[in-house]
Design an enzyme around this catalytic site. Structure first.
Site, short mmCIF file in Angstrom:
data_model
loop_
_atom_site.label_atom_id
_atom_site.label_comp_id
_atom_site.label_asym_id
_atom_site.label_seq_id
_atom_site.Cartn_x
_atom_site.Cartn_y
_atom_site.Cartn_z
N HIS A 22 0.82 -1.21 0.00
CA HIS A 22 0.00 0.00 0.00
C HIS A 22 0.85 1.27 0.00
O HIS A 22 0.36 2.34 -0.31
CB HIS A 22 -0.91 -0.01 1.23
CG HIS A 22 -2.31 0.45 0.97
ND1 HIS A 22 -2.87 0.60 -0.28
CD2 HIS A 22 -3.30 0.81 1.85
CE1 HIS A 22 -4.12 1.01 -0.16
NE2 HIS A 22 -4.41 1.15 1.12
N ASN A 70 -6.84 6.70 4.24
CA ASN A 70 -8.20 7.17 3.99
C ASN A 70 -8.40 8.65 4.33
O ASN A 70 -9.49 9.17 4.15
CB ASN A 70 -9.22 6.30 4.73
CG ASN A 70 -9.06 6.34 6.23
OD1 ASN A 70 -8.06 6.85 6.73
ND2 ASN A 70 -10.03 5.80 6.94
#
EC number: 3.1.1.29
Length: 194
Positions: A22, A70
């Site tokens: 990620h 996020n």
């Protein structure tokens, strides 16, 4: 042709996430900073690590948000709004499940494709999605239920070597990207595969 003024590398903060799939975007920006001989430093005003270099007389800012993935848009919007950088002058480097390791692709605009970092950036830029993306392939685990653990996991050596090669390919086309010649950069980059 719009010259790029801001390059963002997405990832999660903290040593436990440093080498995860990620964090491919953050790794790209770290490597770009090193290639440009600039140091990324913490800047609380922009919720991230920032640096600046000059390319053909234009300032180019680098940003790695230190928010969690996020909340990446908080960081991107803070810097872009302060320096009045339009979405079309932003390049966001991120991990891409839909591309195999060793493949990097450039794209302008589009949706978030389920990527929470892109989702938040689009939202924080006022639903403007016209920024450029550098999609760094990490592959897909094959089952949607496995995605979270997959992206937050470390790649085996062979996969990591392919990701590193795709980052090298992307670094090689950055002069064209920075000049706003995306067509040339895409032709060169999209022919490469580790």
């Amino acid at each position: 042709m719009t010259a790029i003024q801001l390059i963002v590398g997405l990832g999660n903060p903290g040593p436990e996430y440093e080498q995860t799939r990620h964090n491919a975007g953050a790794l790209f920006v770290e490597r770009l900073a090193s290639a440009q001989r600039v140091s990324l430093t913490a800047d609380k005003k922009y919720f991230g690590l920032t640096a600046k270099f000059s390319h053909q007389g234009n300032d180019v800012r680098l940003l790695i948000p230190t928010t969690y993935m996020n909340r990446s848009g908080q960081s991107v919007a803070a810097l872009a709004n302060f320096f009045r950088i339009k979405p079309e002058a932003i390049l966001v480097a991120h991990d891409e499940l839909d591309l195999p390791p060793g493949v990097a692709k450039l794209k302008r605009g589009g949706g978030h494709g389920g990527h929470n970092g892109l989702r938040d950036i689009i939202a924080q830029l006022g639903n403007q999605n016209d920024f450029h993306r550098l999609r760094l392939g990490i592959g897909h685990p094959g089952d949607a239920k496995l995605v979270s653990n997959f992206v937050l996991g470390r790649a085996p050596r062979a996969e990591q070597e392919k990701l590193d090669a795709s980052i090298d390919f992307a670094l090689g086309v950055m002069p064209d990207v920075l000049a706003g010649d995306f067509a040339k950069a895409m032709r060169e980059l999209h022919c490469q595969k580790a």
